[in-house]
Enzyme design. Sequence first.
Site, PDB file in Angstrom:
ATOM      1  N   CYS A 117       0.369  -1.204  -0.366  1.00  0.00           N
ATOM      2  CA  CYS A 117       0.151  -0.647  -0.206  1.00  0.00           C
ATOM      3  C   CYS A 117       1.045   1.688  -0.155  1.00  0.00           C
ATOM      4  O   CYS A 117       0.399   2.303  -0.267  1.00  0.00           O
ATOM      5  CB  CYS A 117      -0.575   0.225   1.124  1.00  0.00           C
ATOM      6  SG  CYS A 117      -2.480  -0.759   1.308  1.00  0.00           S
ATOM      7  N   CYS A 155      14.933   1.798  -1.558  1.00  0.00           N
ATOM      8  CA  CYS A 155      13.692   2.029  -2.741  1.00  0.00           C
ATOM      9  C   CYS A 155      13.315   3.563  -2.819  1.00  0.00           C
ATOM     10  O   CYS A 155      13.574   4.219  -3.282  1.00  0.00           O
ATOM     11  CB  CYS A 155      13.436   0.667  -2.908  1.00  0.00           C
ATOM     12  SG  CYS A 155      12.003   0.780  -1.093  1.00  0.00           S
TER      13      CYS A 155
END
Length: 359
Positions: A187, A324
């Site tokens: 999410c 990331c």
Amino acid sequence: MDLGNVPVNERYAKQTILPEIGPAGQARLGASSVLCVGAGGLGCASLPYLVGAGVGRVTIIDADVVDRTNLQRQVLFGEASLGQPKAAAAAARLTDLNPMVEIEALEQRFNAGNAEALIRGHDVIVDGSDNYATKYLLADACVKFDRPLVYGSVTGMEAMATVFHARRGPCLRCLFPQAPTGWVPNCAEAGVLGPLVGMTGSLQAAEAVKLLASPDGAMNTLIGRLWIMDIRDTRQQIIAVRKRPDCPVCSQAPSTIELLADDVEVREIGPREAHELPDCRLFDVREPDEYAAGHIPGAISLPLSTLQDGQARIPSGTRCLIYCESGARCRPAAVHFKAAGYREIFSLRGGRKAWQAAA
Ligand SMILES: [Zn+2]
């Protein structure tokens, strides 16, 4: 115990009057316990109904704190909860909802070390987690310790829910033997429609109430059946899921099921602290197209997908900083750096976005 003359608490009158629940089902709910792993969108939707229904004891485990991007779907929280631990903030709201329920908040991660005590200590387990590492660990642990797991997952505009109980039906690995590899957004990185999370969590609560109030199976649960919703065109399906005789987990004797430890120590640090790390290798674990579109100077590209399928060769070292896009892929990647011999693993808080913002 004679349940014929159990006094009806007016709090539960609207459900005790249902023939499917009745005073006996209500008494069973009150004597039962639920562990909810995760107090995010799914937990925020299922927990109020479980607590409202009068489940006797509820434990919430979540190591996260509330941030503003959660409020779109995590309806137990508000502006006043920002920065608070989710488990404690949820417990406070739920205690107000029903002070008759014993609620315990654990501000920690569900991991291979605490799995046995937590699962054995509860009758039904609700999966409110948002990442595959936790979902698989939890599912394997529920097979090993013989508890029904009310599973739910939501990605983007699609949702799934089912009940896994290896004694009576399939487990998660009968359905999907391995966690998906490659870029698996959760999410935090993919979008998600708030009301769809609410629907899925509510369905999980309903399945948990059915399992607890009617353990003899008078009501059909989702054991052996997978509910799938595509909310783009409001199309839902329920498909049969069968137990696989060669399932890598539930075909084994419970005592031989190994729980994979995913509790690698990763320290999150901000961009400023990251600049000051001495002798530190920098790895970008995003996919090649993301790396090509822009990366932190000096970063070596080692996509999570290549780490997971064993193709990546990790350069040796003792200290590394991994990043990331926003932070969610660092923990699954860190397992591989630890296996390659890194002793100090740092992840960049907020990912490349935070680095850019700080530059
Ligand atoms: Zn299985």
